[in-house]
Design a protein around this motif. Sequence first.
Motif, mmCIF file in Angstrom:
data_model
loop_
_atom_site.group_PDB
_atom_site.id
_atom_site.type_symbol
_atom_site.label_atom_id
_atom_site.label_comp_id
_atom_site.label_asym_id
_atom_site.label_seq_id
_atom_site.Cartn_x
_atom_site.Cartn_y
_atom_site.Cartn_z
ATOM 1 N N UNK A 1 0.833 -1.199 0.000
ATOM 2 C CA UNK A 1 0.000 0.000 0.000
ATOM 3 C C UNK A 1 0.869 1.251 0.000
ATOM 4 N N UNK A 2 1.908 1.267 0.823
ATOM 5 C CA UNK A 2 2.833 2.403 0.875
ATOM 6 C C UNK A 2 3.546 2.565 -0.469
ATOM 7 N N UNK A 3 4.032 1.457 -1.013
ATOM 8 C CA UNK A 3 4.767 1.506 -2.281
ATOM 9 C C UNK A 3 3.886 1.956 -3.436
ATOM 10 N N UNK A 4 2.585 1.712 -3.350
ATOM 11 C CA UNK A 4 1.674 2.093 -4.431
ATOM 12 C C UNK A 4 1.346 3.578 -4.430
ATOM 13 N N UNK A 5 1.547 4.243 -3.290
ATOM 14 C CA UNK A 5 1.262 5.675 -3.205
ATOM 15 C C UNK A 5 2.320 6.482 -3.959
ATOM 16 N N UNK A 6 1.976 7.687 -4.342
ATOM 17 C CA UNK A 6 2.895 8.522 -5.117
ATOM 18 C C UNK A 6 4.048 9.038 -4.269
ATOM 19 N N UNK A 7 3.757 9.373 -3.025
ATOM 20 C CA UNK A 7 4.780 9.820 -2.079
ATOM 21 C C UNK A 7 4.541 9.106 -0.761
ATOM 22 N N UNK A 8 5.585 9.018 0.060
ATOM 23 C CA UNK A 8 5.433 8.429 1.392
ATOM 24 C C UNK A 8 6.305 9.203 2.369
ATOM 25 N N UNK A 9 5.677 9.697 3.422
ATOM 26 C CA UNK A 9 6.379 10.395 4.498
ATOM 27 C C UNK A 9 6.282 9.503 5.735
ATOM 28 N N UNK A 10 7.411 9.170 6.328
ATOM 29 C CA UNK A 10 7.431 8.246 7.453
ATOM 30 C C UNK A 10 8.022 8.893 8.688
ATOM 31 N N UNK A 11 7.524 8.480 9.835
ATOM 32 C CA UNK A 11 8.138 8.901 11.083
ATOM 33 C C UNK A 11 9.299 7.963 11.392
ATOM 34 N N UNK A 12 10.122 8.350 12.332
ATOM 35 C CA UNK A 12 11.248 7.511 12.730
ATOM 36 C C UNK A 12 10.787 6.200 13.351
ATOM 37 N N UNK A 13 9.515 6.127 13.737
ATOM 38 C CA UNK A 13 8.972 4.913 14.343
ATOM 39 C C UNK A 13 8.482 3.907 13.304
ATOM 40 N N UNK A 14 8.452 4.290 12.031
ATOM 41 C CA UNK A 14 7.925 3.411 10.986
ATOM 42 C C UNK A 14 8.858 2.232 10.733
ATOM 43 N N UNK A 15 8.261 1.103 10.382
ATOM 44 C CA UNK A 15 8.997 -0.105 10.036
ATOM 45 C C UNK A 15 8.290 -0.770 8.859
ATOM 46 N N UNK A 16 9.060 -1.501 8.050
ATOM 47 C CA UNK A 16 8.502 -2.091 6.837
ATOM 48 C C UNK A 16 9.051 -3.505 6.629
ATOM 49 N N UNK A 17 8.208 -4.395 6.114
ATOM 50 C CA UNK A 17 8.711 -5.709 5.716
ATOM 51 C C UNK A 17 7.707 -6.424 4.816
ATOM 52 N N UNK A 18 8.202 -7.413 4.093
ATOM 53 C CA UNK A 18 7.373 -8.286 3.258
ATOM 54 C C UNK A 18 7.621 -9.719 3.744
ATOM 55 N N UNK A 19 6.864 -10.167 4.758
ATOM 56 C CA UNK A 19 7.184 -11.391 5.488
ATOM 57 C C UNK A 19 6.548 -12.674 4.966
ATOM 58 N N UNK A 20 6.038 -12.652 3.732
ATOM 59 C CA UNK A 20 5.369 -13.841 3.213
ATOM 60 C C UNK A 20 6.225 -15.085 3.295
ATOM 61 N N UNK A 21 7.530 -14.928 3.064
ATOM 62 C CA UNK A 21 8.439 -16.074 3.091
ATOM 63 C C UNK A 21 8.502 -16.704 4.476
ATOM 64 N N UNK A 22 8.210 -15.933 5.512
ATOM 65 C CA UNK A 22 8.206 -16.471 6.875
ATOM 66 C C UNK A 22 6.984 -17.323 7.159
ATOM 67 N N UNK A 23 5.965 -17.217 6.297
ATOM 68 C CA UNK A 23 4.705 -17.932 6.500
ATOM 69 C C UNK A 23 4.548 -19.088 5.517
ATOM 70 N N UNK A 24 5.644 -19.439 4.853
ATOM 71 C CA UNK A 24 5.583 -20.530 3.891
ATOM 72 C C UNK A 24 5.072 -20.128 2.532
ATOM 73 N N UNK A 25 4.917 -18.827 2.327
ATOM 74 C CA UNK A 25 4.479 -18.318 1.028
ATOM 75 C C UNK A 25 5.508 -17.345 0.487
#
Length: 274
Positions: free
Chosen positions: A130-154
């Motif tokens: 969702x973030x990557x699909x937006x035109x711009x993204x402003x994040x706070x220092x508390x923001x974190x990101x990941x794509x964890x599908x591989x951790x769930x067997x997918x």
Amino acid sequence: MAEIVALDLEESSTGLVATDLQDGVLTVTLSNPPAHALSMEMIATLHRTLDAARSDKAVRVLVLASSGKIFCAGHDLKEMAAHRADPDGGRAFLEDLFRRCSELMKAIVRLPKPVIARVDGIATAAGCQLVASCDLAIASEAARFCTPGVNLGGFCSTPMVALSRNVSRKHAMEMLLTGEMIDAQTARDFGLVNRVVPPEYLDQVTAKYAAAIASKSPAAIARGKRAFHEQADMRLSEAYDYASAVMVEGFMTRDSDEGIDAFVSKRKPEWKGE
């Protein structure tokens, strides 16, 4: 595709999202704590909100936000697990879910109005998408990101589409293959977000970007956003030919006449949106 319905975007809440329109900036806040998950219902609600914003001339910029420690945790895993009991093991549900989610992400890209993600928490899987699909993204220092599908067997295959169009291939593969969380500064270094600011300044900085964009010609912004995505998939010569034609058309408009005259006259332009 989600059903198109009329929404009052001035100030409303559907229970899953809240909207507030001020000075051309529509803030859409995910309101399904704690995870703000992209359930089937949330996806449909967001799609209806985008459809309403598309046709509302008062909306010039959208800000996508949420509250709490999680921006968006992706799909609702409990909802997905519940359909394992379906006769087909949940295949039809998953096909429909990922199709609808993909349509939502494409709707953000195709919306003729810029969308800014305001991220003050964790964005994982489809939430990162969702973030990557937006035109711009402003994040706070508390923001974190990941794509964890591989951790769930997918594998986060649909988030991969938006991710790989925003960050380098090596960085995208790093996130997709490890499933590890990256911090806001790393996300900026990767190109996933534009700015990283202290949490107390997140609203102020996001509002500054939104106001600056809202002050421009809406017709020029719509034309430019569409052209940006169109030329990105073209070969160099084709892209220049296409962009040149778009630029000519842009400078033949009433808003271009107004913008040039306002610049020469040292006054604030009054856009007609045409």
